[in-house]
Write a protein that holds these residues in place. Structure first.
Motif, PDB file in Angstrom:
ATOM      1  N   GLY A 182      81.410  30.541  40.131  1.00  0.00           N
ATOM      2  CA  GLY A 182      82.732  31.033  40.573  1.00  0.00           C
ATOM      3  C   GLY A 182      82.789  32.386  40.194  1.00  0.00           C
ATOM      4  N   GLY A 183      83.904  32.673  39.580  1.00  0.00           N
ATOM      5  CA  GLY A 183      84.525  31.963  38.566  1.00  0.00           C
ATOM      6  C   GLY A 183      83.506  31.752  37.549  1.00  0.00           C
ATOM      7  N   GLU A 184      84.298  31.364  36.380  1.00  0.00           N
ATOM      8  CA  GLU A 184      83.533  31.092  35.169  1.00  0.00           C
ATOM      9  C   GLU A 184      83.797  29.461  35.062  1.00  0.00           C
ATOM     10  OE1 GLU A 184      81.163  30.388  32.216  1.00  0.00           O
ATOM     11  OE2 GLU A 184      81.121  32.294  33.105  1.00  0.00           O
ATOM     12  N   PRO A 185      82.757  28.590  35.344  1.00  0.00           N
ATOM     13  CA  PRO A 185      82.839  27.052  35.054  1.00  0.00           C
ATOM     14  C   PRO A 185      83.194  26.706  33.614  1.00  0.00           C
ATOM     15  CG  PRO A 185      80.740  27.640  36.217  1.00  0.00           C
ATOM     16  CD  PRO A 185      81.573  29.023  35.884  1.00  0.00           C
ATOM     17  N   THR A 186      82.598  27.555  32.378  1.00  0.00           N
ATOM     18  CA  THR A 186      82.679  26.943  31.243  1.00  0.00           C
ATOM     19  C   THR A 186      84.062  27.081  30.604  1.00  0.00           C
ATOM     20  OG1 THR A 186      82.268  29.262  30.353  1.00  0.00           O
ATOM     21  CG2 THR A 186      80.505  27.695  30.656  1.00  0.00           C
ATOM     22  N   LYS A 211      83.954  48.190  28.850  1.00  0.00           N
ATOM     23  CA  LYS A 211      84.660  48.882  30.000  1.00  0.00           C
ATOM     24  C   LYS A 211      84.552  48.047  31.232  1.00  0.00           C
ATOM     25  CE  LYS A 211      83.806  53.200  32.785  1.00  0.00           C
ATOM     26  NZ  LYS A 211      82.935  54.397  32.814  1.00  0.00           N
ATOM     27  N   ILE A 212      83.427  47.257  31.402  1.00  0.00           N
ATOM     28  CA  ILE A 212      83.040  46.439  32.573  1.00  0.00           C
ATOM     29  C   ILE A 212      84.196  45.204  32.792  1.00  0.00           C
ATOM     30  CG2 ILE A 212      81.617  45.148  33.947  1.00  0.00           C
ATOM     31  CD1 ILE A 212      79.532  46.878  32.812  1.00  0.00           C
ATOM     32  N   THR A 213      84.110  44.530  31.297  1.00  0.00           N
ATOM     33  CA  THR A 213      84.683  43.069  31.481  1.00  0.00           C
ATOM     34  C   THR A 213      86.096  43.091  30.876  1.00  0.00           C
ATOM     35  OG1 THR A 213      83.645  42.754  29.379  1.00  0.00           O
ATOM     36  CG2 THR A 213      82.564  42.259  31.332  1.00  0.00           C
ATOM     37  N   GLY A 214      86.525  43.884  29.990  1.00  0.00           N
ATOM     38  CA  GLY A 214      87.542  44.141  29.223  1.00  0.00           C
ATOM     39  C   GLY A 214      87.387  43.430  27.755  1.00  0.00           C
ATOM     40  N   VAL A 215      86.127  42.876  27.738  1.00  0.00           N
ATOM     41  CA  VAL A 215      86.025  42.067  26.069  1.00  0.00           C
ATOM     42  C   VAL A 215      84.534  42.508  25.697  1.00  0.00           C
ATOM     43  CG1 VAL A 215      87.256  40.179  27.029  1.00  0.00           C
ATOM     44  CG2 VAL A 215      84.615  40.177  27.468  1.00  0.00           C
ATOM     45  N   GLY A 248      89.146  30.821  38.372  1.00  0.00           N
ATOM     46  CA  GLY A 248      89.287  31.544  37.277  1.00  0.00           C
ATOM     47  C   GLY A 248      88.203  31.954  36.235  1.00  0.00           C
ATOM     48  N   CYS A 249      88.383  32.843  35.560  1.00  0.00           N
ATOM     49  CA  CYS A 249      87.516  33.486  34.556  1.00  0.00           C
ATOM     50  C   CYS A 249      88.338  34.061  33.548  1.00  0.00           C
ATOM     51  CB  CYS A 249      86.714  34.466  35.168  1.00  0.00           C
ATOM     52  SG  CYS A 249      85.376  34.956  34.256  1.00  0.00           S
ATOM     53  N   HIS A 250      87.720  34.189  32.408  1.00  0.00           N
ATOM     54  CA  HIS A 250      88.408  34.946  31.104  1.00  0.00           C
ATOM     55  C   HIS A 250      88.178  36.030  30.864  1.00  0.00           C
ATOM     56  CE1 HIS A 250      84.522  32.976  29.809  1.00  0.00           C
ATOM     57  NE2 HIS A 250      84.675  33.776  28.570  1.00  0.00           N
ATOM     58  N   TRP A 251      87.112  36.646  31.829  1.00  0.00           N
ATOM     59  CA  TRP A 251      86.861  38.117  31.846  1.00  0.00           C
ATOM     60  C   TRP A 251      87.399  38.757  33.167  1.00  0.00           C
ATOM     61  CZ3 TRP A 251      80.741  38.454  30.263  1.00  0.00           C
ATOM     62  CH2 TRP A 251      80.472  38.179  28.925  1.00  0.00           C
ATOM     63  N   ARG A 252      87.363  39.985  33.017  1.00  0.00           N
ATOM     64  CA  ARG A 252      87.945  40.894  34.149  1.00  0.00           C
ATOM     65  C   ARG A 252      86.919  42.021  34.532  1.00  0.00           C
ATOM     66  NH1 ARG A 252      90.227  36.671  34.410  1.00  0.00           N
ATOM     67  NH2 ARG A 252      92.264  36.531  34.259  1.00  0.00           N
ATOM     68  N   CYS A 253      85.694  41.477  35.103  1.00  0.00           N
ATOM     69  CA  CYS A 253      84.903  42.370  35.611  1.00  0.00           C
ATOM     70  C   CYS A 253      85.202  43.386  36.790  1.00  0.00           C
ATOM     71  CB  CYS A 253      83.592  41.629  36.044  1.00  0.00           C
ATOM     72  SG  CYS A 253      82.745  40.798  34.682  1.00  0.00           S
ATOM     73  N   VAL A 260      75.672  28.741  36.251  1.00  0.00           N
ATOM     74  CA  VAL A 260      75.866  30.016  36.406  1.00  0.00           C
ATOM     75  C   VAL A 260      77.202  30.776  35.822  1.00  0.00           C
ATOM     76  CG1 VAL A 260      76.087  32.119  37.933  1.00  0.00           C
ATOM     77  CG2 VAL A 260      74.985  29.944  38.793  1.00  0.00           C
ATOM     78  N   THR A 261      76.830  31.357  34.512  1.00  0.00           N
ATOM     79  CA  THR A 261      77.786  31.850  33.331  1.00  0.00           C
ATOM     80  C   THR A 261      77.777  33.050  33.019  1.00  0.00           C
ATOM     81  OG1 THR A 261      78.624  30.702  31.530  1.00  0.00           O
ATOM     82  CG2 THR A 261      76.391  30.456  31.686  1.00  0.00           C
ATOM     83  N   ASN A 262      78.722  33.456  32.483  1.00  0.00           N
ATOM     84  CA  ASN A 262      78.643  34.634  31.492  1.00  0.00           C
ATOM     85  C   ASN A 262      77.921  34.287  30.012  1.00  0.00           C
ATOM     86  OD1 ASN A 262      80.962  33.893  29.819  1.00  0.00           O
ATOM     87  ND2 ASN A 262      82.142  34.949  31.243  1.00  0.00           N
ATOM     88  N   GLY A 263      77.927  33.277  29.670  1.00  0.00           N
ATOM     89  CA  GLY A 263      77.558  32.836  28.439  1.00  0.00           C
ATOM     90  C   GLY A 263      78.187  32.735  27.128  1.00  0.00           C
ATOM     91  N   GLU A 264      79.258  33.149  27.276  1.00  0.00           N
ATOM     92  CA  GLU A 264      80.042  33.524  26.003  1.00  0.00           C
ATOM     93  C   GLU A 264      80.616  32.188  25.517  1.00  0.00           C
ATOM     94  OE1 GLU A 264      83.423  36.425  24.589  1.00  0.00           O
ATOM     95  OE2 GLU A 264      84.105  35.044  26.179  1.00  0.00           O
ATOM     96  N   LEU A 265      80.857  31.023  26.244  1.00  0.00           N
ATOM     97  CA  LEU A 265      81.410  29.772  25.765  1.00  0.00           C
ATOM     98  C   LEU A 265      80.189  28.555  25.766  1.00  0.00           C
ATOM     99  CD1 LEU A 265      84.701  29.841  27.618  1.00  0.00           C
ATOM    100  CD2 LEU A 265      84.248  30.588  25.248  1.00  0.00           C
ATOM    101  N   LEU A 266      78.936  29.014  25.843  1.00  0.00           N
ATOM    102  CA  LEU A 266      78.002  27.928  25.929  1.00  0.00           C
ATOM    103  C   LEU A 266      77.839  27.501  24.644  1.00  0.00           C
ATOM    104  CD1 LEU A 266      74.914  29.617  27.767  1.00  0.00           C
ATOM    105  CD2 LEU A 266      76.370  27.660  28.431  1.00  0.00           C
ATOM    106  N   ASP A 267      77.559  26.286  24.532  1.00  0.00           N
ATOM    107  CA  ASP A 267      77.048  25.512  23.281  1.00  0.00           C
ATOM    108  C   ASP A 267      76.047  24.387  23.443  1.00  0.00           C
ATOM    109  OD1 ASP A 267      78.104  23.054  24.489  1.00  0.00           O
ATOM    110  OD2 ASP A 267      80.336  23.361  23.685  1.00  0.00           O
TER     111      ASP A 267
END
Length: 241
Positions: A81-85, A138-142, A21-26, A107-114
């Motif tokens: 993955g996917g997005e582990p975060t 355009k790439i990710t939807g976000v 799963g992932c919250h982006w749609r690349c 390995v992450t898109n970084g959006e949810l890092l803390d």
């Protein structure tokens, strides 16, 4: 229960743990058509596909993940993955692994890092899809502002490796040079990996881009397969289970 559904181990002893799963749609995401580690042979992936279709593959608990990695002597596990975060069990899983002497590289898109997550892991491959916000959408939807703010926040942590994907006619060298300048403005010592797109790996263009980017950011590279490495071992799911 975690989002972990697939684990392989490389000849180095390191493991790769895939989260679903992932919250982006690349638009070019390899996981849109591939669920399994790309290094596995096609016949094995077809068998795993059949198990998936029949719903014979389950997500693993924290203790199941820990058990599999311990049994196989893993000391470093890459979480991707996917997005582990997006997994609510991610931090508890990492803490549990640390108690067993197993480090995690995220390995992450970084959006949810803390900060807590950054402190917990050994390192982070932070994927920057695009610096231009409209291109990113355009790439990710976000939009990319949350991810870029996190990159700025943790750029000097000593744990970040930046990464992007060279996509012909979409993310080419002009955009990647902008990303490189952004990285340099924050920490010129950060390593920057440029990946060829799996579906269309224009290696010569990528290598030419790397030569240009190195004039700005010397620690720029791509991973080059030699073709001589052994296939990874499938730790989960096991065929026949």
């Amino acid at each position: 229960m975690t989002n972990v559904y697939h684990i392989v181990q490389f000849q180095s002893g390191d493991a790769y743990v895939l989260f679903y799963g992932c919250h982006w749609r690349c638009s070019y995401c390899v996981w849109a058509f591939e669920k399994w580690n790309l290094c596995l042979p096609n016949d094995l992936k077809r068998k795993l596909d059949k198990l998936w279709i029949k719903k014979n593959i389950k997500f693993l608990s924290i203790e199941e993940v820990v058990g599999i990695l311990k049994e196989n002597g893993v000391k470093l596990a890459f979480f991707g993955g996917g997005e582990p975060t997006i997994d609510r069990e991610l931090k508890p899983l990492i803490k549990r692994l640390k108690k067993e002497g197993i480090d995690v590289w995220l390995v992450t898109n970084g959006e949810l890092l803390d900060k807590e997550l950054v402190d917990l892991v050994k390192g982070i491959t932070f994927s920057i899809k695009a610096l231009d916000d409209e291109l990113h959408k355009k790439i990710t939807g976000v939009p990319n502002y949350k991810a870029l703010e996190n990159f700025k926040r943790f750029a000097k942590s000593g744990k970040i490796v930046a990464e992007t994907v060279y996509v012909k006619d979409l993310v080419e060298c002009d955009e990647i040079l902008k990303i490189a300048k952004f990285i340099v403005s924050l920490n010129p010592d950060i390593r920057f990996r440029i990946d060829p797109l799996v579906q269309n790996p224009v290696y010569e263009e990528v290598d030419e881009c790397i030569r240009k980017v190195r004039k700005i950011l010397p620690n720029t590279y791509r991973i080059k397969a030699t073709g001589k490495g052994k296939l990874p071992n499938l730790l989960y799911p096991k065929l026949g289970e």
